[in-house]
Design an enzyme around this catalytic site. Structure first.
Site, short mmCIF file in Angstrom:
data_model
loop_
_atom_site.label_atom_id
_atom_site.label_comp_id
_atom_site.label_asym_id
_atom_site.label_seq_id
_atom_site.Cartn_x
_atom_site.Cartn_y
_atom_site.Cartn_z
N GLY A 98 0.84 -1.19 0.00
CA GLY A 98 0.00 0.00 0.00
C GLY A 98 0.87 1.24 0.00
N ARG A 138 -30.16 25.69 18.08
CA ARG A 138 -30.40 24.90 19.29
C ARG A 138 -30.44 25.81 20.51
NH1 ARG A 138 -32.39 20.21 21.52
NH2 ARG A 138 -31.00 19.37 23.14
N GLY A 151 -23.88 17.67 20.14
CA GLY A 151 -24.44 16.86 21.22
C GLY A 151 -25.01 15.55 20.71
N GLU A 153 -4.11 8.00 -0.27
CA GLU A 153 -3.07 8.80 -0.91
C GLU A 153 -1.82 8.93 -0.02
OE1 GLU A 153 -3.67 9.10 -3.80
OE2 GLU A 153 -5.78 9.50 -4.14
#
Length: 408
Positions: A142, A295, A366, A390
């Site tokens: 990889g 909120r 939250g 990458e």
């Protein structure tokens, strides 16, 4: 899902010295497309882990976005890495995978041995009719691409490919798969990458060609296209589909032009990844800014509480810093400056920032942040991948430190 239109934050503008009329137009066009076209599709399909519709890809092709970096003489925009990343940031703000699909155009899979054919494929790429998958990694290779073991054996006018590839995104839907394979083992004293060459496996979209079978890898995020592990068993590729180096030259330490082109492409990909990471983090900041005003607790919008306000300020500052860095790195690439260390730095800092910022965004949401009712959980899942693909953060640190403290 809530549209979060109320108290909608103002998105960032392109600033001097990078600002010009062309870039401003491209940014605004991509921003509107992302908001009006991409975001509703992402909200619907991402929870299903579904693929983006072909109609979306075709709409992007009509904009010319698969040819941003292709010269105008071949039907492309003739622009640079900066514009490529600028458009990708806007699209990734809505859905990371849509910004990523652009990388499967831009002349990928066009570096054939025949110049006339190369010009034809460049025109197809610019039109969005030649969209590919790039297959570099393997189960045991990889970060260390020089460890690729997939073999390409010459048989007359053909090459026969055998091996296992992993992390081949968009492989089934693509028009072709670009496969990195080993044609020979390195000679004593040669670089470990000697003998690695890219091959063009042409296929019909929606199918795999003879000799290839694919198994879908079930990802936790980065939805919009499927990612595969591929088994190659005697895949036959004509010599005419062996690809040359992107710049048609030999790499350092005896690397083949093909492998050298992969390395150069990774520098661009790292800046592109940084821009996409900035986009995901920016989305988290903008949604959190709106949420803190919507909120209410204890009779006040929670945005009135200083601890939350300061947390948002830190998030916004880190996103702006990473954006400025990717813009500088993209400019250097466009100027042809040596930029490997800088590309590694911006990839490292931007992606780690995205993980931190999206995590903080979930905290500020939250309990609502830990639901699929809000987009912030999607940003959090997608940001986590940017530190891995990458080249992992550890690989970026190695690239940077090796140039600061070279080894014998």
């Amino acid at each position: 899902m809530p549209k979060q239109d109320r108290h909608q934050p103002r998105p960032p503008e392109l600033l001097s010295p990078w600002r010009n009329d062309t870039r401003v137009r491209l940014q605004r066009e991509a921003r509107a497309f992302a908001r009006d076209v991409v975001l509703p599709i992402a909200d619907e399909l991402d929870p299903q882990k579904d693929e983006m519709p072909r109609s979306l890809i075709d709409a992007m092709a009509e904009k010319g976005w698969f040819g941003i970096t292709i010269p105008a003489e071949y039907g492309g925009m003739g622009l640079g890495v900066f514009e490529y990343c600028l458009i990708s940031e806007e699209l990734s703000r809505a859905w990371l995978s849509v910004g990523s699909i652009l990388a499967r155009g831009q002349g990928l899979g066009t570096q054939t041995l025949d110049d006339d054919r190369k010009r034809e494929l460049l025109r197809k790429s610019a039109r969005g009719e030649w969209i590919g998958s790039i297959s570099l990694s393997e189960p045991t290779a990889g970060s260390d691409l020089a460890g690729v073991q997939t073999r390409a054996v010459r048989d007359g006018d053909e090459w026969v490919l055998t091996g296992t590839k992993r992390w081949a995104g968009f492989a089934k839907a693509a028009d072709f798969i670009e496969v990195l394979a080993r044609t020979r083992d390195p000679e004593p004293g040669e670089s470990r990458s000697a003998g690695l060459e890219p091959f063009l496996v042409i296929k019909k979209p929606g199918t795999f060609p003879n000799g290839i079978t694919g198994k879908v890898i079930d990802k936790i995020g980065y939805h919009g296209f499927l990612t595969f592990e591929l088994e190659l068993d005697g895949v036959r590729v004509p010599e005419s589909d062996r690809l040359t180096g992107l710049y048609g030259d030999e790499g350092a330490d005896g690397d083949s032009g093909g492998f050298a082109s992969v390395q150069r492409g990774l520098n661009i990909a790292r800046v592109h990844t940084a821009a996409r990471a900035v986009a995901v983090a920016r989305a988290a900041v903008e949604d959190t800014q709106a949420y803190l005003q919507e909120r209410e607790q204890f009779g006040h919008p929670i945005g009135d509480f200083q601890a939350l306000r300061f947390a948002l300020a830190d998030m916004a500052a880190e996103v702006a810093q990473a954006r400025a860095f990717w813009q500088q790195a993209a400019h250097l690439l466009d100027e042809g400056e040596p930029a490997e260390s800088g590309c590694a730095m911006v990839k490292l800092l931007a992606t780690e920032m995205a993980v931190k910022v999206t995590n903080q965004a979930m905290q500020l949401h939250g309990g609502n942040g830990y639901t699929t009712e809000r987009r912030v959980e999607r940003y959090w899942r997608d940001a986590r991948l940017t530190t891995i693909f990458e080249g992992t953060s550890e690989i970026q640190r190695r690239i940077i430190s090796d140039r600061m403290l070279p080894k014998a």
